[in-house]
Design a protein around this motif. Structure first.
Motif, short mmCIF file in Angstrom:
data_model
loop_
_atom_site.label_atom_id
_atom_site.label_comp_id
_atom_site.label_asym_id
_atom_site.label_seq_id
_atom_site.Cartn_x
_atom_site.Cartn_y
_atom_site.Cartn_z
N ALA A 1 32.62 41.17 53.16
CA ALA A 1 33.35 41.53 51.94
C ALA A 1 33.95 42.93 52.00
O ALA A 1 35.03 43.18 51.46
CB ALA A 1 32.42 41.41 50.73
N ALA B 1 37.64 44.07 50.81
CA ALA B 1 37.76 45.03 49.70
C ALA B 1 38.70 46.17 50.06
O ALA B 1 39.49 46.62 49.23
CB ALA B 1 36.37 45.56 49.33
N LYS B 2 38.62 46.63 51.31
CA LYS B 2 39.47 47.76 51.73
C LYS B 2 40.95 47.42 51.60
O LYS B 2 41.77 48.27 51.25
CB LYS B 2 39.15 48.15 53.18
N LEU C 1 41.93 47.85 48.03
CA LEU C 1 41.82 49.21 47.48
C LEU C 1 43.14 49.97 47.54
O LEU C 1 43.41 50.83 46.70
CB LEU C 1 40.73 49.99 48.20
N THR D 1 31.47 52.55 43.70
CA THR D 1 32.87 52.21 43.99
C THR D 1 33.82 52.95 43.07
O THR D 1 34.87 53.42 43.49
CB THR D 1 33.09 50.68 43.90
N ALA E 1 37.70 37.29 42.52
CA ALA E 1 37.31 37.81 43.84
C ALA E 1 37.34 36.70 44.89
O ALA E 1 37.81 36.91 46.02
CB ALA E 1 35.92 38.45 43.77
N LYS F 1 40.92 36.03 45.80
CA LYS F 1 41.45 37.08 46.67
C LYS F 1 40.92 36.91 48.10
O LYS F 1 41.64 37.18 49.07
CB LYS F 1 41.08 38.46 46.13
N LYS G 1 31.31 43.26 47.04
CA LYS G 1 32.19 44.42 47.17
C LYS G 1 33.63 44.09 46.75
O LYS G 1 34.34 44.94 46.23
CB LYS G 1 32.15 44.95 48.60
N VAL G 2 34.04 42.84 46.99
CA VAL G 2 35.38 42.42 46.54
C VAL G 2 35.40 42.30 45.02
O VAL G 2 36.37 42.70 44.36
CB VAL G 2 35.78 41.07 47.19
N THR G 3 34.32 41.79 44.44
CA THR G 3 34.24 41.63 42.98
C THR G 3 34.43 42.97 42.28
O THR G 3 35.14 43.06 41.27
CB THR G 3 32.88 41.02 42.58
N VAL H 1 36.02 45.68 43.41
CA VAL H 1 37.41 46.14 43.53
C VAL H 1 38.31 45.36 42.56
O VAL H 1 39.22 45.92 41.94
CB VAL H 1 37.91 46.03 44.98
#
Length: 339
Positions: A15, A19-20, A23, A60, A153, A156, A293-295, A297
């Motif tokens: 994830a 996520a990066k 961002l 985050t 998420a 995505k 981690k995606v959630t 962002v």
């Protein structure tokens, strides 16, 4: 020499890497706003997963130019605490870490968060838009509706993995895909099935009691998804048909039956527990073991969208007021000239 073909390797996608990529979009949005939006999180339970999510949110936010404040409150005082935050002009967004009561009372709490601060997309207007496949808040299609964070998420992640076919028109990009979603909670599983079906997929939504099929009809006839019951169906029927399997069962003992998975399936786990065994890598082409981690962002994206919507509304109101003032001025001048 052995004549046995090697099995293809399964790609494990974490994830953090996904996520990066999101961002960058968040940082661009933050530059336009020119200030640090404040997100307030409410923690009113002892649920360990909720605490981990709160800690991740704080980290985050602070690493990416947002302000974050965690408010730990007794669950019986949570309603008043949310209402206070609704009217506090310094608070841009509100997140409540569920479950709290684990009942319909949680649904009530979701509805009292002010729609203009609801970064989770759980209030009635946003949920209605999502199920009806209404993607914008305004007739000019400039303000996107807010979608629930965890389902969004997953969307995505599927876009990142190129499960979405970008050659097809927007809104039909999952046409031809078959997806099984194991979980039908009102916060994640059912909204996710609806979103995937609204994008053209055939979705089997699996709950502890039954299976439902979400589609937009044969050949994408409908504007929004429809649901039919699949009497007698179980995972044995769904999994062998599915290109994508998404599981979020909040139980340590539950595991997706590996032998039922289609060869080369994409497998995504959104539970805080591992719903797939390590052997999933022998069958899957892509495995995403967690999405947290995606959630977070996506949560920041939603917060930016809410703040930007407010800025746009204020600008529109100022523009309308200026036009109205100009009309009055013109009318006054015309009357003066006639006199």
């Amino acid at each position: 020499m052995d004549d046995v073909a090697e099995k293809p390797n399964c790609k494990v996608v974490l994830a953090g890497g996904i996520a990066k990529t999101l961002l960058g979009e968040v940082h661009e949005g933050l530059k336009k706003i020119g200030r640090k939006p404040l997100l307030v999180g409410f923690l009113a339970s002892e649920d360990p997963a909720a605490r981990v999510y709160a800690d991740w949110t704080k980290k985050t936010c602070e690493e990416n130019g947002f302000s974050y404040e965690l408010r730990i409150v007794d669950r019986e005082l949570l309603e008043d605490a949310i209402l206070d935050a609704n009217t506090d002009p310094t608070v841009d967004g509100i997140i409540v870490y569920y479950p709290i009561f684990g009942s319909r009372q949680d649904q009530y709490l979701q509805q009292i968060v002010d729609v203009s601060k609801d970064v989770e997309g759980l209030s009635h207007r946003y949920i209605f838009n999502m199920y009806q496949n209404i993607r914008f808040l305004d007739p000019h299609h400039t303000k996107k509706s807010i979608l629930p964070c965890t389902p969004l998420a997953v969307i995505k992640i599927l876009e990142y993995l190129r499960i979405y076919n970008t050659f097809l028109p927007y809104g039909n990009r999952l046409h031809g895909r078959t997806v099984t979603v194991i979980n039908r909670s009102e916060v994640v599983g059912r909204p996710l099935a609806a979103l995937l079906a609204n994008d053209g997929a055939c979705v089997y939504s699996v709950d502890i009691n039954d299976v439902q099929q979400f589609t937009r009809g044969e050949g994408l006839r409908k504007r929004r998804h429809e649901v039919v019951e699949k009497p007698g169906w179980t995972l044995e029927n769904c999994l062998p048909l599915s290109d994508v399997v998404i599981s979020g069962v909040p139980g340590e003992k539950y595991k997706v039956p590996n032998h039922l998975l289609r060869e080369g399936a994409v497998c995504i786990n959104f539970s805080s527990e591992r719903n797939f065994t390590p052997e999933v890598k022998e069958k899957a082409s892509i495995y995403v073991p967690a999405i947290g981690k995606v959630t977070i962002v996506v949560l920041l994206r939603n917060l930016l969208r809410i703040v930007q919507n407010k800025i746009d509304e204020a600008a529109e109101a100022a523009s309308s007021a200026a036009k109205e003032a100009a009309k009055v001025e013109e009318a006054t001048q015309t009357n003066s000239d006639k006199a």
